[in-house]
Design an enzyme around this catalytic site. Structure first.
Site, PDB file in Angstrom:
ATOM      1  N   TYR A   1     -10.767  -2.829   6.674  1.00 13.45           N
ATOM      2  CA  TYR A   1     -10.208  -1.505   6.938  1.00 13.45           C
ATOM      3  C   TYR A   1      -9.910  -1.305   8.424  1.00 13.45           C
ATOM      4  CZ  TYR A   1     -11.375   0.081   2.194  1.00 13.45           C
ATOM      5  OH  TYR A   1     -11.436   0.242   0.837  1.00 13.45           O
TER       6      TYR A   1
ATOM      7  N   TYR B   1       0.872  -1.172   0.000  1.00 13.34           N
ATOM      8  CA  TYR B   1       0.000   0.000   0.000  1.00 13.34           C
ATOM      9  C   TYR B   1       0.912   1.226   0.000  1.00 13.34           C
ATOM     10  CZ  TYR B   1      -3.869   3.140   1.109  1.00 13.34           C
ATOM     11  OH  TYR B   1      -4.810   4.130   1.054  1.00 13.34           O
TER      12      TYR B   1
END
Length: 505
Positions: free
Chosen positions: A462, A360
């Site tokens: 998340y 990421y």
């Protein structure tokens, strides 16, 4: 009535009645046919000829000369009356009024011509014309408001009145490609789409590793993907973020040798268990593919950080099994359109359990900058791409202000398009690769929780530190969860800023 001669008397014997109305008026003036013939025998000899042109409302009195007589021929009288009636027509060839034979001398007589009465429509128009004061622009009889609609309706094609059996009509289904063939885009639109596709392909070619393929057909979404996002291969450090150099004296490595490789039980780069000197081994050889080194199942089920060997290690990484994330992505990826959940990420390849997928990436900013960016979208229910690097930060630690945040909204890797799921197939793990001394900067690596078939959407939680239970009350200000899992929490709880949720206890 006194002074009026009865029918058939001498006063009415020489009076001729010519009826041009071709209609019988009901009332007191109506006489039976036999009575008229008996009392006015002269009328039976007249031949009725309907008028050839419209006649105005007036009476015409035709006077005969004084020298006419009762013995005059009926044909002459008829001819003379017809002449006076049709004076608008040209005379026949070789004929003029002077050629009429002189009428016999009779007592003065009169021929009465009855003009047709106006119709009901004509009487209304006459009444309106006489009373002009009552006419205004709102009178629908004079100024109809539906005139245009009636005219169009009369000109339209007639509709079929036959009943249609819908069950006998076969349904036809056309694919999107067939519709595009029937409605091809214009040359301008084709040029615009080709430029967008070329721009996006150029950006994707800059990514290291196997190819990343866009599977987006919508021009609007394609433009959003091509114009508003830049793919990067490493962190983009912004103002206020200082990185410790890799060759710093604070950065250390293992004492393993290059020839013997790293010892799985003694490598100094490996973390130790909390209550023992045992090393936490994060990797193993994949059972189904011996060429791959994957994360162990036990490691994926725990909260831990991975320290891979770096440039300060004696193994130099050539024969080291502890170089997985540093070697980069090994699977192909596809960015596709999920519909209501926006873009998504999947792979055309089979992904094995524990296999490293990608990092990421994004802009690395300070916490203060992250708070300002988050406040701009607070309450707008838009997707957040802020990811806190909070592994070493405790809730009561004053060092929280030194925490760094990764923002993947404008810059990032393909994993930026991975969607949330309350039952994900991927997990994000903190990994230190080049510098073990920098506690505020490390990598965020995605690993597969289990075997993921090709074409399956890649998802992660998340807020993977939270319990996967449905809350009793959903916060209306929270972002709604659209994963559709049976145990969906219903919202991205408790906050919009992601954290890897792997803080040490």
């Amino acid at each position: 009535m006194a002074g009026r001669a009865p029918p058939g008397s001498g006063a009415n014997q020489n009076r001729v009645f010519i009826d041009l109305t071709n209609e019988i008026e009901l009332g007191n003036s109506e006489l039976p046919k036999k009575s008229v013939q008996a009392k006015l025998p002269f009328v039976t000899t007249l031949t009725y000829r309907p008028p050839t042109v419209p006649l105005k409302r007036k009476s015409v009195e035709v006077s005969l000369s004084d020298d006419t007589s009762d013995s005059s021929s009926s044909s002459d009288v008829h001819k003379f009356a017809r002449y006076r009636r049709s004076h608008a027509h040209p005379y026949p060839s070789g004929w003029c009024p002077s050629s009429l034979s002189p009428a016999p001398s009779i007592t003065p007589s009169h021929i009465s011509v009855v003009i047709p009465s106006p119709t009901a429509k004509q009487r209304r128009e006459i009444a309106i014309a006489r009373d002009v004061s009552k006419v205004n622009g709102m009178d629908s009889d004079i100024f109809p408001t539906t005139d245009e609609e009636e005219r169009v309706t009369k000109a339209a094609y007639p509709t079929s009145r036959a009943r249609v059996d819908r069950r006998s009509v076969a349904l036809s289904f056309r694919s999107s490609s067939a519709l595009n063939t029937l409605n091809p885009p214009s040359s301008t639109e084709q040029n615009y789409l080709s430029k967008l596709r070329h721009t996006l392909d150029e950006k994707l070619r800059r990514i290291n590793g196997p190819t990343v393929i866009p599977k987006v057909d919508s021009p609007k979404r394609l433009a959003k993907l091509a114009d508003n996002f830049e793919f990067v291969n490493s962190y983009q450090y912004r103002a206020g973020v200082e990185r410790i150099p890799d060759d710093s004296e604070f950065n250390i490595g293992c004492a393993c040798t290059e020839t013997g490789g790293c010892n799985r039980l003694e490598c100094d780069c490996l973390s130790k268990e909390e209550d023992s000197e045992d090393r936490i081994v994060p990797y193993q050889i994949c059972e189904s593919n011996p060429k791959l080194i994957v994360a162990t199942k036990s490691f994926l089920n725990r909260k831990a950080i991975i320290y891979e060997c770096n440039s300060r290690c004696g193994c130099s990484g050539k024969k080291c099994w502890n170089h997985v994330v540093q070697k980069g992505r090994t699977v192909r990826l596809e960015i596709f359109d999920t519909g209501a959940r926006g873009f998504g990420l999947r792979s055309p390849d089979l992904i094995h359990r524990g296999q490293f997928i990608d990092l990421y990436l994004g802009e690395v900013i300070t916490k203060l900058e992250a708070d300002e960016r988050e406040s701009l979208t607070d309450g707008s229910h838009t997707q957040s791409y802020l990811f806190s690097l909070d592994w070493y930060v405790k809730d009561d630690d004053d060092e929280e202000q030194n925490m760094k945040v990764v923002d993947g909204r404008k810059f990032g890797s393909p994993t930026r398009f991975m969607n949330h799921s309350c039952n994900p197939n991927c997990k994000i793990v903190p990994v230190c690769t080049t510098n073990h001394a920098d506690e505020y900067l490390y990598n965020l690596a995605f690993f597969a929780y289990n075997d993921i078939p090709s074409g399956t959407e890649l998802t992660f939680d998340y807020n993977q530190g939270e319990e996967n239970t449905t809350p009793q009350k959903i916060d209306p200000e929270a972002v709604q969860c659209l994963c559709g899992e049976s145990k969906c929490r219903g919202q991205l709880w408790p906050n919009k800023r992601k954290g890897q949720g792997s803080k040490p206890n």
